[in-house]
Design a protein around this motif. Structure first.
Motif, PDB file in Angstrom:
ATOM      1  N   UNK A   1       0.830  -1.207   0.000  1.00 22.47           N
ATOM      2  CA  UNK A   1       0.000   0.000   0.000  1.00 22.47           C
ATOM      3  C   UNK A   1       0.864   1.257   0.000  1.00 22.47           C
ATOM      4  N   UNK A   2       1.904   1.248   0.823  1.00 20.84           N
ATOM      5  CA  UNK A   2       2.801   2.393   0.872  1.00 20.84           C
ATOM      6  C   UNK A   2       3.512   2.602  -0.466  1.00 20.84           C
ATOM      7  N   UNK A   3       3.868   1.514  -1.117  1.00 24.06           N
ATOM      8  CA  UNK A   3       4.604   1.603  -2.378  1.00 24.06           C
ATOM      9  C   UNK A   3       3.737   2.045  -3.555  1.00 24.06           C
ATOM     10  N   UNK A   4       2.515   1.526  -3.644  1.00 23.43           N
ATOM     11  CA  UNK A   4       1.676   1.824  -4.813  1.00 23.43           C
ATOM     12  C   UNK A   4       0.755   3.023  -4.592  1.00 23.43           C
ATOM     13  N   UNK A   5       0.472   3.354  -3.367  1.00 27.33           N
ATOM     14  CA  UNK A   5      -0.426   4.468  -3.071  1.00 27.33           C
ATOM     15  C   UNK A   5      -1.881   4.028  -2.969  1.00 27.33           C
ATOM     16  N   UNK A   6      -2.672   4.874  -2.354  1.00 25.69           N
ATOM     17  CA  UNK A   6      -4.064   4.538  -2.106  1.00 25.69           C
ATOM     18  C   UNK A   6      -4.875   4.444  -3.402  1.00 25.69           C
ATOM     19  N   UNK A   7      -4.596   5.279  -4.371  1.00 28.53           N
ATOM     20  CA  UNK A   7      -5.339   5.253  -5.631  1.00 28.53           C
ATOM     21  C   UNK A   7      -5.267   3.907  -6.327  1.00 28.53           C
ATOM     22  N   UNK A   8      -4.055   3.376  -6.461  1.00 21.03           N
ATOM     23  CA  UNK A   8      -3.889   2.070  -7.103  1.00 21.03           C
ATOM     24  C   UNK A   8      -4.409   0.944  -6.210  1.00 21.03           C
ATOM     25  N   UNK A   9      -4.266   1.098  -4.917  1.00 23.97           N
ATOM     26  CA  UNK A   9      -4.745   0.068  -3.995  1.00 23.97           C
ATOM     27  C   UNK A   9      -6.263  -0.088  -4.091  1.00 23.97           C
ATOM     28  N   UNK A  10      -6.963   1.016  -4.284  1.00 27.43           N
ATOM     29  CA  UNK A  10      -8.423   0.960  -4.364  1.00 27.43           C
ATOM     30  C   UNK A  10      -8.900   0.283  -5.645  1.00 27.43           C
ATOM     31  N   UNK A  11      -8.039   0.183  -6.637  1.00 24.33           N
ATOM     32  CA  UNK A  11      -8.393  -0.479  -7.894  1.00 24.33           C
ATOM     33  C   UNK A  11      -8.092  -1.969  -7.872  1.00 24.33           C
ATOM     34  N   UNK A  12      -7.357  -2.427  -6.886  1.00 28.55           N
ATOM     35  CA  UNK A  12      -6.986  -3.843  -6.738  1.00 28.55           C
ATOM     36  C   UNK A  12      -7.847  -4.436  -5.624  1.00 28.55           C
ATOM     37  N   UNK A  13      -8.771  -5.337  -5.985  1.00 27.38           N
ATOM     38  CA  UNK A  13      -9.746  -5.866  -5.027  1.00 27.38           C
ATOM     39  C   UNK A  13      -9.095  -6.532  -3.808  1.00 27.38           C
ATOM     40  N   UNK A  14      -8.079  -7.339  -4.041  1.00 24.17           N
ATOM     41  CA  UNK A  14      -7.436  -8.048  -2.929  1.00 24.17           C
ATOM     42  C   UNK A  14      -6.668  -7.089  -2.019  1.00 24.17           C
ATOM     43  N   UNK A  15      -5.942  -6.175  -2.615  1.00 25.50           N
ATOM     44  CA  UNK A  15      -5.201  -5.190  -1.830  1.00 25.50           C
ATOM     45  C   UNK A  15      -6.153  -4.274  -1.063  1.00 25.50           C
ATOM     46  N   UNK A  16      -7.250  -3.891  -1.705  1.00 22.84           N
ATOM     47  CA  UNK A  16      -8.246  -3.047  -1.041  1.00 22.84           C
ATOM     48  C   UNK A  16      -8.868  -3.778   0.162  1.00 22.84           C
ATOM     49  N   UNK A  17      -9.181  -5.051  -0.014  1.00 21.05           N
ATOM     50  CA  UNK A  17      -9.748  -5.839   1.086  1.00 21.05           C
ATOM     51  C   UNK A  17      -8.789  -5.890   2.270  1.00 21.05           C
ATOM     52  N   UNK A  18      -7.533  -6.188   1.991  1.00 21.64           N
ATOM     53  CA  UNK A  18      -6.566  -6.392   3.064  1.00 21.64           C
ATOM     54  C   UNK A  18      -6.107  -5.101   3.742  1.00 21.64           C
ATOM     55  N   UNK A  19      -6.105  -4.001   3.012  1.00 19.95           N
ATOM     56  CA  UNK A  19      -5.551  -2.768   3.585  1.00 19.95           C
ATOM     57  C   UNK A  19      -6.599  -1.736   3.971  1.00 19.95           C
ATOM     58  N   UNK A  20      -7.811  -1.859   3.436  1.00 20.16           N
ATOM     59  CA  UNK A  20      -8.839  -0.856   3.730  1.00 20.16           C
ATOM     60  C   UNK A  20     -10.112  -1.494   4.298  1.00 20.16           C
ATOM     61  N   UNK A  21     -10.728  -2.373   3.520  1.00 24.75           N
ATOM     62  CA  UNK A  21     -12.037  -2.902   3.899  1.00 24.75           C
ATOM     63  C   UNK A  21     -11.991  -3.731   5.178  1.00 24.75           C
ATOM     64  N   UNK A  22     -11.063  -4.680   5.251  1.00 20.06           N
ATOM     65  CA  UNK A  22     -10.976  -5.546   6.433  1.00 20.06           C
ATOM     66  C   UNK A  22     -10.696  -4.737   7.704  1.00 20.06           C
ATOM     67  N   UNK A  23      -9.642  -3.929   7.729  1.00 21.27           N
ATOM     68  CA  UNK A  23      -9.372  -3.191   8.972  1.00 21.27           C
ATOM     69  C   UNK A  23     -10.497  -2.225   9.361  1.00 21.27           C
ATOM     70  N   UNK A  24     -11.022  -1.491   8.395  1.00 23.74           N
ATOM     71  CA  UNK A  24     -12.063  -0.512   8.705  1.00 23.74           C
ATOM     72  C   UNK A  24     -13.347  -1.186   9.195  1.00 23.74           C
TER      73      UNK A  24
END
Length: 141
Positions: free
Chosen positions: A68-91
């Motif tokens: 997440x730190x390397x790609x940024x939030x914009x790209x992370x939100x476009x990747x379903x798995x990365x979004x789940x692990x870094x945003x959706x799950x914790x929140x």
């Protein structure tokens, strides 16, 4: 740390399910709110808070966070798995833990037994559904 977080998650799910089941059944039977009911809710509350702490540590040492730190939030939100692990799950888990905490605090202020069970059934129940909806099942253990 991931293993501890995963194992504890199983205990959290079981504890919350027990609280919700007990509250719903006790409401149907119009039972008195007993010390055992309170202790069951407290155990679930404590386990969820411990899980939050282990989750926060796991989050910040995980490769997901580094990605997440390397790609940024914009790209992370476009990747379903990365979004789940870094945003959706914790929140979602934080929201669920807040709901459990509200349900616990609210039940202490209520005088009627049925109202206490309703507080547990509603708040712990919604939290339970949220938790189940955002567990990264493919990543678990």
């Amino acid at each position: 740390m991931k293993t501890v977080h995963s194992i504890l998650a199983a205990f959290v799910i079981i504890a919350i399910a027990m609280v919700v089941f007990n509250a719903v059944m006790s409401l149907k039977r119009e039972e008195k709110f007993k010390a055992g009911d309170r202790k069951l809710g407290l155990v679930a509350l404590i386990l969820t808070h411990i899980q939050l702490l282990t989750g926060l540590v796991t989050y910040y040492i995980s490769p997901w966070y580094q990605t997440l730190k390397n790609v940024g939030m914009g790209k992370a939100m476009k990747d379903a798995e990365l979004r789940l692990m870094t945003v959706e799950h914790p929140l979602t888990m934080i929201v669920a833990i807040v709901l459990i905490t509200i349900g616990w605090s609210r039940h202490k202020k209520l005088a009627e037994d049925q109202a206490k069970f309703k507080s547990f059934a509603i708040f712990y129940g919604i939290a339970f559904v949220l938790i189940l909806s955002r567990i990264p099942w493919a990543q678990w253990i």
